[in-house]
Enzyme design. Structure first.
Site, PDB file in Angstrom:
ATOM      1  N   ASP A   1      -6.358   7.711   0.262  1.00 17.73           N
ATOM      2  CA  ASP A   1      -5.447   6.558   0.224  1.00 17.73           C
ATOM      3  C   ASP A   1      -4.416   6.714  -0.894  1.00 17.73           C
ATOM      4  O   ASP A   1      -4.343   5.904  -1.808  1.00 17.73           O
ATOM      5  CB  ASP A   1      -6.267   5.269   0.046  1.00 17.73           C
ATOM      6  CG  ASP A   1      -7.308   5.094   1.132  1.00 17.73           C
ATOM      7  OD1 ASP A   1      -7.019   4.417   2.130  1.00 17.73           O
ATOM      8  OD2 ASP A   1      -8.409   5.666   0.992  1.00 17.73           O
TER       9      ASP A   1
ATOM     10  N   TYR B   1       1.847   6.442   3.193  1.00 20.44           N
ATOM     11  CA  TYR B   1       2.079   5.004   3.413  1.00 20.44           C
ATOM     12  C   TYR B   1       3.557   4.730   3.645  1.00 20.44           C
ATOM     13  O   TYR B   1       4.419   5.467   3.178  1.00 20.44           O
ATOM     14  CB  TYR B   1       1.612   4.221   2.181  1.00 20.44           C
ATOM     15  CG  TYR B   1       0.118   4.114   2.077  1.00 20.44           C
ATOM     16  CD1 TYR B   1      -0.563   3.118   2.760  1.00 20.44           C
ATOM     17  CD2 TYR B   1      -0.612   5.013   1.313  1.00 20.44           C
ATOM     18  CE1 TYR B   1      -1.941   3.002   2.665  1.00 20.44           C
ATOM     19  CE2 TYR B   1      -1.989   4.911   1.224  1.00 20.44           C
ATOM     20  CZ  TYR B   1      -2.649   3.901   1.899  1.00 20.44           C
ATOM     21  OH  TYR B   1      -4.014   3.797   1.816  1.00 20.44           O
TER      22      TYR B   1
ATOM     23  N   HIS C   1     -12.492  -4.144   3.299  1.00 18.00           N
ATOM     24  CA  HIS C   1     -12.687  -3.857   4.723  1.00 18.00           C
ATOM     25  C   HIS C   1     -14.134  -4.040   5.166  1.00 18.00           C
ATOM     26  O   HIS C   1     -14.398  -4.299   6.342  1.00 18.00           O
ATOM     27  CB  HIS C   1     -12.233  -2.432   5.043  1.00 18.00           C
ATOM     28  CG  HIS C   1     -10.757  -2.242   4.992  1.00 18.00           C
ATOM     29  ND1 HIS C   1      -9.886  -2.966   5.776  1.00 18.00           N
ATOM     30  CD2 HIS C   1      -9.984  -1.399   4.253  1.00 18.00           C
ATOM     31  CE1 HIS C   1      -8.636  -2.584   5.532  1.00 18.00           C
ATOM     32  NE2 HIS C   1      -8.668  -1.640   4.612  1.00 18.00           N
TER      33      HIS C   1
END
Length: 330
Positions: free
Chosen positions: A49, A85, A222
């Site tokens: 990420d 991203y 999440h």
């Protein structure tokens, strides 16, 4: 990059060019990356990420990764997905690749082979762009496929494409996903599960590690991924997998299983973190949770695996090890 690494990357590229065009196969694509240290040990950096043009402390995490990578003499780097991203890459000429990868991970110790899986944000862009050998021509350390295996002798690492497992991505209207190569979905998922099951069954490695973008269990924002709990976890437990490593939740995390030797490790702190977004976990299973930025290292020997989590300042904030033959954790 040394001539040895360039030659290795060229060989990878030749195989990779074929593998990137085949979405359904009888068995997973396999890459050989054997240890080079005299004692046969393997040292791996793990990050997830991350791809934000150096912002949200991505550059700071990369700097500390470089220092730690030099200290441990890292053999290669694993990316747990969400590489770019917010919406993946537009095409294989997208400047985001250079600005978020090549220009950020500049330390000599990070000029090793990177093995990457796709995350859900990557699926919001042009998936074929990340899988394209054109990117490996641009930066020879880059390699990304959907599902594949890295064989390192004493350990085999099984990379699994987890995004297509999540039902919500196929119904939500907020984002658009690139499902080319995935549809029909049921057939794709069936093949992935069969391939992973077969590969794990046939593995003779001392250690088995599975990499996926999505959590199986998590105390982060999440939370658990029920589709993976139902469909992938039974195989991992049945085939005596040692570690499942993921990103997705922007944190660092260690959860142990009460049902097997399996450990669940999250390395999703490569850039933007989610401070304070923590759910209560079972204290018997939750070994560590950090809602900040950082990365993880693995040291693998014939008898032992050691794990260390580092924060953005390069400090070890959690460590754990297990022995294969004595079955002792510490």
């Amino acid at each position: 990059m040394t001539m040895k690494n360039i030659t290795y990357a060229t060989i990878l590229l030749m195989v990779y060019a074929v593998a990137a065009t085949i979405n359904v196969a009888a068995e997973l694509q396999r890459f050989e990356h054997l240890p080079t240290k005299a004692d046969g040990s393997l040292d791996i950096l793990v990050i997830g990420d991350w791809g934000r043009r150096g912002l949200y402390n991505q550059s700071h995490v990369a700097f500390q990764m470089g220092k730690v990578g030099e200290k441990i003499d890292a053999d290669f780097i694993v990316s747990t997905g969400d590489n770019f991203y917010e919406d993946g890459l537009v095409n294989d000429q997208d400047s985001l690749f250079d600005e978020s990868f090549t220009q950020v991970y500049t330390a000599m110790s990070l000029q090793k082979q990177w093995y990457s899986v796709l995350g859900n944000h990557d699926y919001r862009g042009n998936v074929s762009a990340q899988l394209s050998p054109t990117l490996t021509h641009k930066d020879s350390k880059w390699l990304c496929l959907r599902s594949f295996i890295v064989n390192s002798g004493i350990v085999e690492i099984f990379f699994v494409d987890t995004t297509p497992f999540q039902d919500k991505y196929f119904t939500e209207e907020e984002h658009t996903y690139d499902w080319s190569g995935v549809l029909p979905r049921e057939e794709y998922l069936s093949n992935v599960l069969k391939e992973v099951d077969m590969a794990l069954e046939e593995s003779n490695a001392t250690w088995k590690i599975v990499i996926g973008h999505h959590t199986i269990f998590s105390a982060g924002s999440h939370g658990n991924t029920q589709e993976l709990v139902d469909q992938l976890l039974p195989t991992l437990e049945a085939k005596d997998v040692d570690l499942y490593i993921n990103g997705h939740d922007h944190c660092l995390q260690h959860i142990s299983s009460q049902n097997s030797q399996l450990q669940f490790l999250t390395s999703g702190g490569g850039s933007k973190a989610w401070r304070g977004e923590v759910n209560q976990g079972d204290p018997k299973e939750m070994k560590f949770y950090y809602d900040g930025q950082g990365f993880m290292t693995l040291r693998v020997t014939n008898n032992e695996i050691s794990v260390a989590f580092y924060n953005v300042f390069g400090e070890i904030i959690h460590s754990w090890r297990t022995s294969k033959y004595t079955h002792m954790d510490s």
